[in-house]
Design a protein around this motif. Structure first.
Motif, PDB file in Angstrom:
ATOM      1  N   THR A  17       1.267  -0.963   0.105  1.00 33.34           N
ATOM      2  CA  THR A  17       0.070   0.229   0.190  1.00 33.34           C
ATOM      3  C   THR A  17       0.803   1.710  -0.022  1.00 33.34           C
ATOM      4  OG1 THR A  17      -0.497  -0.566   2.866  1.00 33.34           O
ATOM      5  CG2 THR A  17      -2.057  -1.039   1.848  1.00 33.34           C
ATOM      6  N   THR A  18       2.263   1.602   0.213  1.00 34.15           N
ATOM      7  CA  THR A  18       2.880   1.959   0.111  1.00 34.15           C
ATOM      8  C   THR A  18       3.944   2.459  -1.421  1.00 34.15           C
ATOM      9  OG1 THR A  18       5.174   0.729   1.172  1.00 34.15           O
ATOM     10  CG2 THR A  18       3.614   2.775   3.033  1.00 34.15           C
ATOM     11  N   GLU A  19       3.134   1.656  -1.803  1.00 36.14           N
ATOM     12  CA  GLU A  19       4.201   1.302  -3.835  1.00 36.14           C
ATOM     13  C   GLU A  19       5.015   1.100  -4.112  1.00 36.14           C
ATOM     14  OE1 GLU A  19       2.469   5.405  -4.897  1.00 36.14           O
ATOM     15  OE2 GLU A  19       0.799   5.527  -4.424  1.00 36.14           O
ATOM     16  N   THR A  20       5.878   0.230  -3.045  1.00 33.73           N
ATOM     17  CA  THR A  20       6.939  -0.667  -3.006  1.00 33.73           C
ATOM     18  C   THR A  20       6.892  -1.373  -3.650  1.00 33.73           C
ATOM     19  OG1 THR A  20       7.639   0.464  -1.158  1.00 33.73           O
ATOM     20  CG2 THR A  20       8.995  -1.346  -1.540  1.00 33.73           C
ATOM     21  N   TYR A 188      10.069   4.806  -2.351  1.00 31.32           N
ATOM     22  CA  TYR A 188       8.528   4.332  -3.069  1.00 31.32           C
ATOM     23  C   TYR A 188       8.373   5.015  -4.582  1.00 31.32           C
ATOM     24  CZ  TYR A 188       8.172   4.241   1.909  1.00 31.32           C
ATOM     25  OH  TYR A 188       8.579   4.011   3.468  1.00 31.32           O
TER      26      TYR A 188
END
Length: 206
Positions: A17-20, A188
């Motif tokens: 959800t942190t786009e990692t 990220y």
């Protein structure tokens, strides 16, 4: 933990959800995807298994859509592929005349795409890249790699590994990934950058 699952022409991406990006699974690495169902036969998730013997399990409301999309890609690529890998050892003294001898993990290049012979008639003619010999192969002795391009050596080597070697490799890969994630925790992906890198732009060049 909540995650995003993205599917495009390259494969399956698992994103936090942190786009990692946690994992990038190429279609050529996917062994199978299977829905998880409850006692009422309602699908509520899916399991994705790879040739590295990794198993990813997800609880997902869109599981049936993802299962259909991934299977469409994988089966479509397998039907158009001319590359197979031996699943077992078949030495010369164990095969009939005209059949191809090979060992587990040997790359076999088929004369025709798998959908025209191996997958439809359970038998095809091909050449073992290691030995240079040609002969008939049967579908139950090989695994058709879902790819249009020749598989790289790293992927082919996975089929030669024992279960213990695969487990050791997976532990090593996991440790390296955790270390890399710790070191680059501030780096990220934004969804815009992710789309630019991993999805085709229909309007580009128009």
């Amino acid at each position: 933990a909540e995650m995003l699952i993205a599917v495009n022409w390259m494969g399956v991406f698992i994103v936090t959800t942190t786009e990692t990006i946690l994992a990038n699974i190429r279609f050529s690495e996917i062994r199978q995807i299977e829905l998880i169902r409850n006692v009422r036969d309602v699908a509520y998730g899916f399991t994705l298994e790879t040739v590295q013997e990794k198993s990813f399990q997800f609880i997902c409301s869109a599981c049936e859509d993802i299962d259909e999309i991934v299977n469409t890609f994988v089966e479509g690529l397998r039907a158009r592929s001319q590359f197979a890998v031996g699943k077992t050892d078949l030495p010369q003294h164990m095969v009939q005349e005209g059949d191809l001898a090979f060992t587990r993990g040997d790359l076999i290049i088929l004369d025709q795409v798998a959908g025209k012979a191996l997958l439809s008639e359970n038998e095809a003619h091909g050449r073992c890249e290691r030995t240079g010999f040609s002969g008939n192969v049967r579908s139950d002795n090989v695994w058709v790699v879902p790819t249009l391009l020749k598989p790289d050596e790293e992927l082919v080597k996975l089929f030669k590994m024992t279960d213990v070697e695969l487990e050791r490799l997976n532990r090593k890969t996991m440790s390296a990934a955790q270390m890399d994630q710790t070191e680059s925790s501030a780096k990220y992906y934004t969804l815009q950058e992710y789309a630019q890198d991993f999805f085709r732009n229909e309007n580009k060049g128009k």
